[in-house]
Design a protein around this motif. Structure first.
Motif, mmCIF file in Angstrom:
data_model
loop_
_atom_site.group_PDB
_atom_site.id
_atom_site.type_symbol
_atom_site.label_atom_id
_atom_site.label_comp_id
_atom_site.label_asym_id
_atom_site.label_seq_id
_atom_site.Cartn_x
_atom_site.Cartn_y
_atom_site.Cartn_z
ATOM 1 N N LYS A 25 30.211 -9.846 -19.870
ATOM 2 C CA LYS A 25 29.411 -10.074 -18.662
ATOM 3 C C LYS A 25 30.059 -9.419 -17.442
ATOM 4 O O LYS A 25 29.386 -8.728 -16.671
ATOM 5 C CB LYS A 25 29.266 -11.586 -18.408
ATOM 6 C CG LYS A 25 28.403 -11.930 -17.185
ATOM 7 C CD LYS A 25 28.332 -13.435 -16.974
ATOM 8 C CE LYS A 25 27.592 -13.775 -15.704
ATOM 9 N NZ LYS A 25 26.132 -13.577 -15.799
ATOM 10 N N ALA A 29 28.521 -6.381 -15.309
ATOM 11 C CA ALA A 29 28.069 -6.695 -13.947
ATOM 12 C C ALA A 29 28.991 -6.084 -12.886
ATOM 13 O O ALA A 29 28.594 -5.935 -11.734
ATOM 14 C CB ALA A 29 27.992 -8.213 -13.773
ATOM 15 N N SER A 31 31.266 -7.500 -11.416
ATOM 16 C CA SER A 31 31.416 -8.519 -10.373
ATOM 17 C C SER A 31 32.099 -9.741 -10.973
ATOM 18 O O SER A 31 31.692 -10.231 -12.028
ATOM 19 C CB SER A 31 30.044 -8.905 -9.818
ATOM 20 O OG SER A 31 30.172 -9.987 -8.928
ATOM 21 N N ASP A 34 33.028 -15.065 -8.675
ATOM 22 C CA ASP A 34 32.986 -16.496 -8.992
ATOM 23 C C ASP A 34 33.929 -16.902 -10.122
ATOM 24 O O ASP A 34 34.027 -18.077 -10.463
ATOM 25 C CB ASP A 34 31.551 -16.893 -9.390
ATOM 26 C CG ASP A 34 30.552 -16.623 -8.281
ATOM 27 O OD1 ASP A 34 30.966 -16.681 -7.103
ATOM 28 O OD2 ASP A 34 29.373 -16.371 -8.581
ATOM 29 N N THR B 26 34.382 -23.445 -8.950
ATOM 30 C CA THR B 26 32.916 -23.457 -8.934
ATOM 31 C C THR B 26 32.395 -24.654 -8.140
ATOM 32 O O THR B 26 31.422 -24.557 -7.392
ATOM 33 C CB THR B 26 32.368 -23.496 -10.379
ATOM 34 O OG1 THR B 26 32.946 -22.428 -11.123
ATOM 35 C CG2 THR B 26 30.853 -23.362 -10.387
ATOM 36 N N SER B 31 28.983 -21.665 -6.365
ATOM 37 C CA SER B 31 28.464 -20.375 -6.826
ATOM 38 C C SER B 31 29.055 -20.060 -8.202
ATOM 39 O O SER B 31 30.266 -20.150 -8.391
ATOM 40 C CB SER B 31 28.840 -19.275 -5.830
ATOM 41 O OG SER B 31 28.458 -18.014 -6.346
ATOM 42 N N LYS B 33 27.452 -17.385 -10.234
ATOM 43 C CA LYS B 33 26.672 -16.229 -10.680
ATOM 44 C C LYS B 33 27.438 -15.383 -11.698
ATOM 45 O O LYS B 33 26.874 -14.925 -12.693
ATOM 46 C CB LYS B 33 26.291 -15.367 -9.464
ATOM 47 C CG LYS B 33 25.389 -14.187 -9.767
ATOM 48 C CD LYS B 33 24.965 -13.475 -8.483
ATOM 49 C CE LYS B 33 26.114 -12.858 -7.717
ATOM 50 N NZ LYS B 33 26.779 -11.720 -8.424
ATOM 51 N N ASP B 34 28.742 -15.159 -11.422
ATOM 52 C CA ASP B 34 29.534 -14.256 -12.263
ATOM 53 C C ASP B 34 30.123 -14.930 -13.502
ATOM 54 O O ASP B 34 30.769 -14.283 -14.321
ATOM 55 C CB ASP B 34 30.693 -13.661 -11.438
ATOM 56 C CG ASP B 34 30.200 -12.878 -10.235
ATOM 57 O OD1 ASP B 34 29.085 -12.330 -10.328
ATOM 58 O OD2 ASP B 34 30.908 -12.825 -9.225
ATOM 59 N N LYS B 80 27.044 -24.232 -13.902
ATOM 60 C CA LYS B 80 26.441 -22.903 -14.061
ATOM 61 C C LYS B 80 24.923 -22.996 -13.926
ATOM 62 O O LYS B 80 24.288 -22.157 -13.260
ATOM 63 C CB LYS B 80 26.827 -22.329 -15.432
ATOM 64 C CG LYS B 80 26.107 -21.052 -15.823
ATOM 65 C CD LYS B 80 26.489 -19.871 -14.948
ATOM 66 C CE LYS B 80 25.671 -18.636 -15.313
ATOM 67 N NZ LYS B 80 25.966 -17.498 -14.447
ATOM 68 N N TYR B 83 24.327 -23.738 -10.109
ATOM 69 C CA TYR B 83 24.746 -22.749 -9.110
ATOM 70 C C TYR B 83 24.740 -21.309 -9.643
ATOM 71 O O TYR B 83 25.290 -20.407 -9.010
ATOM 72 C CB TYR B 83 26.165 -23.061 -8.611
ATOM 73 C CG TYR B 83 26.311 -24.414 -7.968
ATOM 74 C CD1 TYR B 83 25.470 -24.818 -6.927
ATOM 75 C CD2 TYR B 83 27.305 -25.300 -8.381
ATOM 76 C CE1 TYR B 83 25.611 -26.058 -6.328
ATOM 77 C CE2 TYR B 83 27.466 -26.542 -7.786
ATOM 78 C CZ TYR B 83 26.609 -26.917 -6.760
ATOM 79 O OH TYR B 83 26.761 -28.135 -6.175
ATOM 80 N N GLY B 84 24.125 -21.103 -10.815
ATOM 81 C CA GLY B 84 24.233 -19.798 -11.479
ATOM 82 C C GLY B 84 23.368 -18.705 -10.881
ATOM 83 O O GLY B 84 23.586 -17.526 -11.163
ATOM 84 N N LYS B 85 22.374 -19.063 -10.078
ATOM 85 C CA LYS B 85 21.465 -18.040 -9.565
ATOM 86 C C LYS B 85 21.869 -17.558 -8.173
ATOM 87 O O LYS B 85 22.524 -18.239 -7.449
ATOM 88 C CB LYS B 85 20.020 -18.587 -9.524
ATOM 89 C CG LYS B 85 19.496 -18.939 -10.901
ATOM 90 C CD LYS B 85 19.396 -17.703 -11.784
ATOM 91 C CE LYS B 85 19.270 -18.045 -13.270
ATOM 92 N NZ LYS B 85 18.096 -18.779 -13.632
#
Lengths: 85, 85
Positions: A25, A29, A31, A34, B26, B31, B33-34, B80, B83-85
């Motif tokens: 991932k 990505a 990135s 997080d 987290t 957040s 996302k990553d 996740k 807060y994953g988006k």
């Protein structure tokens, strides 16, 4: 080989691949904001301890499983340092 | 207790806390996302396997260590999804 042995080897094989989805991932990505650097630093030091433990017991399952996770942890540390900001 | 025993117990204690920095990060950042959902799903299923393995061997070190990591994996799955988006 007992049912417990089979379960143990299967669980061990899966354990060695736990970090792989995160590596893929982050690689794709580019990135890692997080992602916790500390988690993978702790994991890497911890895997090194397990490898020494495996060597003391002459147990190659422990050595190889943890060598794979150590490699993935080191890759994640590099990716985090590269893409963490 | 041998040097190998002491190293094994110490490494096991650290293993149980590997995911804690990610949970804290987290939780604070709100957040994820990553962060790889798949990693923590695999980890959770894998910990459940290790707990069954520990129960088959009546080994409480394996059961407890993996119960802690399972709990943290489940928390990370919730975080996740939240807060994953």
């Amino acid at each position: 080989m007992s049912a417990a042995d089979i379960l143990g080897y299967t669980a061990g094989a899966i354990t060695s691949l736990t970090f792989l989805p995160q590596v893929i991932k982050t690689w794709k990505a580019k990135s890692a904001k997080d992602v916790s650097l500390m988690m993978f630093v702790i994991a890497a030091v911890n895997e090194a301890m397990w490898i020494v433990y495996g060597a003391m017991l002459d147990n190659w399952v422990i050595i190889l499983t943890n060598a794979i996770v150590l490699a993935m942890s080191l890759i994640m540390i590099v990716l985090k340092l590269k893409y963490g900001k």
